[in-house]
Design a protein around this motif. Structure first.
Motif, PDB file in Angstrom:
ATOM      1  N   TRP A 134      29.662  55.201  61.377  1.00  0.00           N
ATOM      2  CA  TRP A 134      30.258  54.304  60.397  1.00  0.00           C
ATOM      3  C   TRP A 134      29.159  53.710  59.544  1.00  0.00           C
ATOM      4  CZ3 TRP A 134      35.399  51.759  61.512  1.00  0.00           C
ATOM      5  CH2 TRP A 134      36.152  52.547  62.370  1.00  0.00           C
ATOM      6  N   THR A 135      29.380  53.665  58.263  1.00  0.00           N
ATOM      7  CA  THR A 135      28.411  53.047  57.368  1.00  0.00           C
ATOM      8  C   THR A 135      29.075  51.893  56.631  1.00  0.00           C
ATOM      9  OG1 THR A 135      28.976  54.559  55.580  1.00  0.00           O
ATOM     10  CG2 THR A 135      27.155  55.209  57.015  1.00  0.00           C
ATOM     11  N   ALA A 136      28.305  50.900  56.322  1.00  0.00           N
ATOM     12  CA  ALA A 136      28.815  49.751  55.572  1.00  0.00           C
ATOM     13  C   ALA A 136      28.742  50.053  54.082  1.00  0.00           C
ATOM     14  CB  ALA A 136      27.990  48.512  55.894  1.00  0.00           C
ATOM     15  N   PRO A 137      29.761  49.673  53.319  1.00  0.00           N
ATOM     16  CA  PRO A 137      29.711  49.910  51.873  1.00  0.00           C
ATOM     17  C   PRO A 137      28.643  49.030  51.227  1.00  0.00           C
ATOM     18  CG  PRO A 137      31.617  48.575  52.423  1.00  0.00           C
ATOM     19  CD  PRO A 137      30.982  48.984  53.720  1.00  0.00           C
ATOM     20  N   GLU A 138      28.172  49.481  50.089  1.00  0.00           N
ATOM     21  CA  GLU A 138      27.216  48.670  49.336  1.00  0.00           C
ATOM     22  C   GLU A 138      27.885  47.361  48.947  1.00  0.00           C
ATOM     23  OE1 GLU A 138      24.022  49.218  48.623  1.00  0.00           O
ATOM     24  OE2 GLU A 138      24.118  51.052  49.818  1.00  0.00           O
ATOM     25  N   ARG A 139      27.137  46.300  49.003  1.00  0.00           N
ATOM     26  CA  ARG A 139      27.690  44.986  48.661  1.00  0.00           C
ATOM     27  C   ARG A 139      27.933  44.915  47.157  1.00  0.00           C
ATOM     28  NH1 ARG A 139      27.581  39.472  50.682  1.00  0.00           N
ATOM     29  NH2 ARG A 139      27.528  38.091  48.887  1.00  0.00           N
ATOM     30  N   ALA A 140      29.156  44.615  46.804  1.00  0.00           N
ATOM     31  CA  ALA A 140      29.514  44.480  45.396  1.00  0.00           C
ATOM     32  C   ALA A 140      29.263  43.036  44.963  1.00  0.00           C
ATOM     33  CB  ALA A 140      30.975  44.844  45.187  1.00  0.00           C
ATOM     34  N   ALA A 141      28.657  42.880  43.826  1.00  0.00           N
ATOM     35  CA  ALA A 141      28.388  41.535  43.312  1.00  0.00           C
ATOM     36  C   ALA A 141      29.708  40.898  42.888  1.00  0.00           C
ATOM     37  CB  ALA A 141      27.437  41.601  42.138  1.00  0.00           C
ATOM     38  N   SER A 142      29.965  39.710  43.389  1.00  0.00           N
ATOM     39  CA  SER A 142      31.194  39.024  43.002  1.00  0.00           C
ATOM     40  C   SER A 142      30.957  38.254  41.706  1.00  0.00           C
ATOM     41  CB  SER A 142      31.649  38.068  44.101  1.00  0.00           C
ATOM     42  OG  SER A 142      30.663  37.106  44.324  1.00  0.00           O
ATOM     43  N   ARG A 143      31.974  38.248  40.893  1.00  0.00           N
ATOM     44  CA  ARG A 143      31.892  37.543  39.612  1.00  0.00           C
ATOM     45  C   ARG A 143      32.804  36.338  39.662  1.00  0.00           C
ATOM     46  NH1 ARG A 143      33.290  42.987  37.024  1.00  0.00           N
ATOM     47  NH2 ARG A 143      35.276  41.949  37.137  1.00  0.00           N
ATOM     48  N   PRO A 144      32.463  35.289  38.965  1.00  0.00           N
ATOM     49  CA  PRO A 144      33.354  34.128  38.927  1.00  0.00           C
ATOM     50  C   PRO A 144      34.677  34.481  38.249  1.00  0.00           C
ATOM     51  CG  PRO A 144      31.298  33.691  37.726  1.00  0.00           C
ATOM     52  CD  PRO A 144      31.241  35.096  38.214  1.00  0.00           C
ATOM     53  N   VAL A 145      35.725  33.865  38.724  1.00  0.00           N
ATOM     54  CA  VAL A 145      37.058  34.081  38.157  1.00  0.00           C
ATOM     55  C   VAL A 145      37.358  32.934  37.209  1.00  0.00           C
ATOM     56  CG1 VAL A 145      39.507  34.267  38.693  1.00  0.00           C
ATOM     57  CG2 VAL A 145      37.812  35.249  40.235  1.00  0.00           C
ATOM     58  N   PRO A 146      37.753  33.236  35.989  1.00  0.00           N
ATOM     59  CA  PRO A 146      38.077  32.149  35.067  1.00  0.00           C
ATOM     60  C   PRO A 146      39.315  31.392  35.539  1.00  0.00           C
ATOM     61  CG  PRO A 146      38.532  34.286  34.063  1.00  0.00           C
ATOM     62  CD  PRO A 146      37.886  34.552  35.367  1.00  0.00           C
ATOM     63  N   PRO A 147      39.342  30.086  35.361  1.00  0.00           N
ATOM     64  CA  PRO A 147      40.492  29.282  35.809  1.00  0.00           C
ATOM     65  C   PRO A 147      41.822  29.761  35.236  1.00  0.00           C
ATOM     66  CG  PRO A 147      38.674  27.858  35.217  1.00  0.00           C
ATOM     67  CD  PRO A 147      38.281  29.253  34.823  1.00  0.00           C
ATOM     68  N   SER A 148      41.813  30.391  34.077  1.00  0.00           N
ATOM     69  CA  SER A 148      43.070  30.859  33.494  1.00  0.00           C
ATOM     70  C   SER A 148      43.694  31.988  34.308  1.00  0.00           C
ATOM     71  CB  SER A 148      42.839  31.317  32.052  1.00  0.00           C
ATOM     72  OG  SER A 148      41.931  32.403  32.035  1.00  0.00           O
ATOM     73  N   HIS A 149      42.924  32.637  35.159  1.00  0.00           N
ATOM     74  CA  HIS A 149      43.448  33.726  35.991  1.00  0.00           C
ATOM     75  C   HIS A 149      43.944  33.234  37.347  1.00  0.00           C
ATOM     76  CE1 HIS A 149      41.134  37.162  33.789  1.00  0.00           C
ATOM     77  NE2 HIS A 149      41.966  36.506  33.006  1.00  0.00           N
ATOM     78  N   ILE A 150      43.696  31.995  37.662  1.00  0.00           N
ATOM     79  CA  ILE A 150      44.110  31.449  38.953  1.00  0.00           C
ATOM     80  C   ILE A 150      45.494  30.839  38.796  1.00  0.00           C
ATOM     81  CG2 ILE A 150      43.604  29.772  40.751  1.00  0.00           C
ATOM     82  CD1 ILE A 150      40.646  30.055  39.993  1.00  0.00           C
TER      83      ILE A 150
END
Length: 69
Positions: free
Chosen positions: A32-48
């Protein structure tokens, strides 16, 4: 359809306890291999948006005790 062959180094022991589980896990780990860590991006408040719960689920949760029975 492919002909898949599986081999084991030792049979699984359903009654083997924790030591058997640790051994099985150690044998599986190299496969089993771990996936590469994806950089998380901030979510704009209008999408919440708020969380919507169906009335039947809300009534079910309301009827449950806080700490279990």
């Amino acid at each position: 359809m492919a002909n898949l062959e599986f081999s084991r180094t030792a049979p699984a022991d359903p009654e083997g306890g924790l030591a058997s589980l640790i051994g099985e896990s150690a044998r599986m780990a190299p496969h089993w291999t771990a996936p590469e860590r994806a950089a998380s991006r901030p979510v704009p408040p209008s999408h919440i948006h708020g969380v919507r719960v169906p009335d039947t689920s809300a009534r079910l949760l309301e009827a449950m005790s806080d700490y279990g029975d």
